[in-house]
Write an enzyme that holds these catalytic residues in place. Structure first.
Site, short mmCIF file in Angstrom:
data_model
loop_
_atom_site.label_atom_id
_atom_site.label_comp_id
_atom_site.label_asym_id
_atom_site.label_seq_id
_atom_site.Cartn_x
_atom_site.Cartn_y
_atom_site.Cartn_z
N GLY A 1 0.56 -1.51 -0.41
CA GLY A 1 0.00 0.32 -0.31
C GLY A 1 0.57 1.33 -0.02
N CYS B 1 -28.36 -10.04 -16.43
CA CYS B 1 -27.61 -9.71 -17.50
C CYS B 1 -28.14 -10.20 -18.41
CB CYS B 1 -26.41 -10.29 -17.88
SG CYS B 1 -25.50 -10.11 -19.04
N CYS C 1 -26.44 -13.66 -20.48
CA CYS C 1 -25.48 -14.84 -20.39
C CYS C 1 -26.36 -14.56 -18.89
CB CYS C 1 -24.14 -14.61 -19.91
SG CYS C 1 -23.93 -13.51 -17.98
N CYS D 1 -22.94 -7.95 -18.45
CA CYS D 1 -21.96 -8.07 -17.84
C CYS D 1 -21.74 -6.41 -18.34
CB CYS D 1 -21.18 -9.29 -18.34
SG CYS D 1 -22.71 -10.45 -17.53
N CYS E 1 -18.74 -12.52 -19.46
CA CYS E 1 -20.26 -13.07 -20.13
C CYS E 1 -20.12 -14.30 -21.41
CB CYS E 1 -20.75 -11.56 -20.67
SG CYS E 1 -22.18 -11.52 -20.69
#
Lengths: 238, 295, 275
Positions: free
Chosen positions: B44, B253, B256, B278, B284
């Protein structure tokens, strides 16, 4: 009653640096003491240094020499050369000062001005308010003015608000600088009552009273503030 | 790479010998790799690096490209996504760039890739331990929004002085009634440094936490690198009474039928007919082909 | 063992309650930018609940002294010891920057002359007040909200304005907001740099009254820099008069203003219209 304040060989000078460093000797070699329940009245001509003495005792003016001792919460404390914290503490608990002039603080209501010394000692608000209202009533300040800032009050009203503030709490030692000046008879009478109540409660009072009636009503002793030179001459004559 | 996965990848292209391998010179790559070692060692923490000019403008992913160039090997398989899609201009260009300068295999399939360079998304398909994510970051310092001075933000990071981070979230709740920050949602890495996870939606923040993959971040214009090593705690900042939440959709979606992936809204006609699909095109497509196979 | 611990805690409390112990001990503080520019050889002690005013003309070193006292800049020489709430003495200049920063946002406060320097102008009043609490780890929005509303009330700003940006506030309101932002963490020592400078006289009075009340209610120790002797008289228990980098006189506020001793103090007091 015990001695509550003791002054020895007190002197006060003013050095005016802006005016060729002229040195004014206003007080020289003053010694006295005051017991509880006693009123010492400062006596002398205008300019003899009476107000200067009160202000010096209060720590408002810096003494040039000598000693001012007060009985502060059971112990003797030397005020000449004391640190500001101690002086402030003595002013909060032991030493009260009442002049005829109120220092007006913007926006602060008359009632709050009067209550302040009690709140500073940690009173609860309700008790302080009750006492302040009693004093303002006794001093004939109309109730409609209590919640207003005293900035707009007449001179006499401001003076009485200041007196109410001065008598808000019990001071072992009180310094009074002409508290009755320019008051009408009935209000003067109230102030004299307040002073006598304070005396009866055991306060040592040091005051300046130009008005003879007032002086006679409260005075136990006089302190002659006639300049030293005169006293010396008188002594020689004897 | 085994033969089965290789069959889905594009055939390995010819490397253009006019360029050094992966475009960047070896000195620069080494410098970036040294920076990365430090970044991985202090999760970080923002490590400065000497950013180079790349043959495309700042803001198009120059930081990510330098990073990819520095870690890319001849055997790697590269995937590049932009807004979750493999077929957008930027993604296609960057993929072609490395195919030409490094001659590496490229792929659109998440499980096949060894390096995934990304902008805006973390793939829906879970990552595994042999993968490295490379993030293109516009503004690496999460404190920048409130503190313009770099000296001051560095001191704040050093002294763990992160009170202002919650000021932003407080403002969100005060203004919108909930934490409305939806992307670049600040996180605490390894319980120490507050980090900007790049402009991914907060939907993807939980994927950073304890991920088996190595996460590397680079900002080209700001010249900063930082990293989240595998299996590192990454927590999103929040309030007790307004806990961190990810976006949810009322729709599935349209292609899909997925109900738990990040959806993009499409407007289909002038009357505002909506459709949701998606954002991760590969995910997808895999679901669609899987569904066909099952049928 | 438990009894001993209990006794220890009691002793600890007694020490804390003892007002005779100073909060801040300043010894021989000097920082010079040039001959007589800055401040030199300043020593004093500050007690809990005490208000110290620093007065003097522009360029006399007042603000330099305030920066040194608050640890924002380091002196050429001198020592400051601060008694923390844990009742141990912290040598301010040997402490780490982290410790000094923590002090400045917890046990201390700093009220800038220009509220723009002390506020975050881009976030709401509520966020400005809540920032110190958040920095101390408060993670409960409702609690932050309640603190914001409470403090707006205390500094006489309409609580309905909690979500407004400070830039929509008047100068006096901004200054009061800055005070609230500082006091929310319950500091024991607050530094103020000309807090009423740049305000209208009517607004000044309101702010002074408010500060007087807060100082007494919260038992704050305050170091206030001002060139306005009326402000000093109203707020300060005692004064330090500075001139050309040196302290020329110290004492009880009304004594310095009514019976100044040093030639410069006399000039300062006599130059003002009724302080």
């Amino acid at each position: 009653m015990n001695t509550l304040i003791e002054v020895q060989d007190l002197s006060k000078t003013f050095t005016l640096h802006q005016q060729n460093a002229v040195v004014l000797n206003v007080l020289r070699g003053l010694s006295f003491s005051v017991r509880g329940g006693e009123c010492l009245v400062l006596h002398g001509h205008s300019g003899a240094g009476k107000s200067t003495l009160l202000r010096t005792l209060y720590g408002n003016y810096l003494p040039a020499g000598g000693s001012i001792r007060v009985l502060h919460q059971g112990d003797w404390l030397e005020l000449v050369g004391a640190v500001p914290r101690d002086v402030l503490h003595v002013r909060q608990q032991t030493l009260g000062y009442v002049s005829q002039f109120l220092r007006v603080i913007p926006r602060v209501a008359a009632l709050d001005v009067v209550m302040e010394p009690a709140l500073a000692r940690g009173w609860n608000r309700a008790d302080a308010k009750a006492r302040a209202e009693l004093l303002l009533s006794r001093l004939n300040i109309p109730q409609r003015l209590w919640q207003l800032a005293p900035g707009t009050f007449s001179g006499g009203e401001q003076q009485r608000v200041n007196i109410a503030r001065g008598f808000m709490v019990r001071w072992p030692v009180m310094l009074l600088d002409e508290p009755t000046a320019s008051l009408d008879d009935s209000n003067r009478q109230v102030v004299l009552e307040l002073i006598n109540e304070a005396k009866n409660a055991g306060a040592a009072v040091i005051g300046i009273f130009h008005d003879r009636l007032a002086r006679e009503a409260v005075s136990d002793r006089l302190l002659d503030m006639t300049p030293l030179e005169t006293i010396a001459e008188e002594l020689l004559e004897c | 790479m085994n033969a089965a996965t290789q069959s889905h990848a594009q055939p390995r292209p010819e490397r253009d010998e006019a360029y050094n391998f992966a475009y960047l010179d070896e000195q620069t790559k080494r410098m970036i790799r040294r920076g990365l070692l430090k970044a991985v060692a202090i999760p970080g923490y923002q490590v400065p690096f000497g950013g180079r000019e790349m043959p495309l403008p700042y803001g198009w992913g120059t930081g990510g490209m330098q990073l990819t160039a520095a870690i890319l090997g001849a055997e790697d398989v590269l995937k590049v996504i932009d807004q979750g899609a493999d077929d957008t201009t930027n993604a296609v260009s960057i993929r072609r760039f490395f195919a030409r300068t490094a001659g590496v295999e490229t792929t659109e399939r998440t499980p096949e890739a060894t390096i995934i360079q990304t902008r805006h998304r973390i793939p829906e398909t879970p990552l595994h331990a042999d993968q490295i994510m490379v993030y293109q970051v516009p503004i690496p310092d999460p404190l920048r929004f409130i503190e313009p001075s770099e000296t001051e933000t560095r001191t704040m990071h050093a002294l763990n002085d992160y009170g202002v981070m919650h000021v932003k979230l407080y403002e969100d709740i005060a203004t919108f009634g909930h934490i409305a920050t939806a992307y670049a949602y600040p996180v605490t890495v390894n319980e120490r440094y507050v980090m900007d996870p790049s402009p991914i939606p907060k939907f993807d923040n939980p994927k950073l936490d304890m991920s088996p993959a190595l996460m590397l971040f680079a900002a080209g214009r700001e010249k900063r690198l930082y990293a989240v090593p595998p299996f590192t705690r990454v927590t999103s900042l929040d309030f007790e009474d307004h806990p961190f939440e990810v976006q949810k959709w009322a729709h599935n979606c349209a292609i899909c039928g997925s109900h738990d992936s990040f959806l993009d809204e499409l407007i289909l006609d002038d009357r505002g007919t909506q459709s949701f699909v998606c954002s991760d095109t590969d995910y997808c497509a895999q679901r669609v082909s899987q569904g066909r196979a099952e049928q | 063992m438990i009894a001993a611990q209990h006794l220890h805690e009691k002793l600890h409390q007694d020490v804390l309650a003892d007002p005779v112990q100073p909060l801040l001990k300043v010894k021989g503080l000097s920082k010079l930018y040039g001959p007589e520019k800055g401040c030199q050889d300043v020593s004093f002690e500050l007690y809990p609940g005490e208000v110290l005013g620093i007065v003097g003309e522009s360029g006399s070193g007042k603000s330099t002294l305030l920066s040194l006292l608050s640890g924002r800049c380091l002196p050429d020489s001198g020592v400051i010891d601060y008694r923390t709430t844990q009742d141990h003495w912290l040598d301010l200049y040997s402490a780490s920057e982290a410790e000094r920063r923590t002090l400045l946002r917890t046990e201390w406060g700093f009220v800038e002359q220009n509220p723009r320097d002390g506020l975050r102008m881009a976030v709401s009043a509520g966020a400005n007040i809540g920032e110190r609490l958040m920095a101390q780890g408060v993670r409960n929005y409702q609690q932050l909200r309640a603190a914001g509303l409470d403090w707006l009330n205390q500094v006489e700003i309409d609580p309905a304005r909690i979500d407004d940006l400070p830039r929509t506030f008047s100068g006096g309101m901004q200054q009061r907001l800055q005070i609230a932002r500082n006091l929310v963490s319950g500091p024991r020592l607050v530094f103020m740099d000309e807090p009423t400078g740049g305000l209208d006289v009517s607004v000044q009075a309101r702010l002074l009254d408010l500060m007087r009340g807060l100082v007494r209610e919260l038992d704050l120790a305050v170091v206030i820099v001002t060139h306005d002797l009326a402000v000093a008289r109203l707020l300060a228990d005692r004064l330090m008069v500075m001139r050309r980098s040196r302290v020329v006189e110290t004492g009880l506020t009304d004594q310095i203003l009514d019976d100044p001793q040093h030639p410069y103090s006399q000039l300062l007091v006599s130059s003002v219209l009724q302080p």
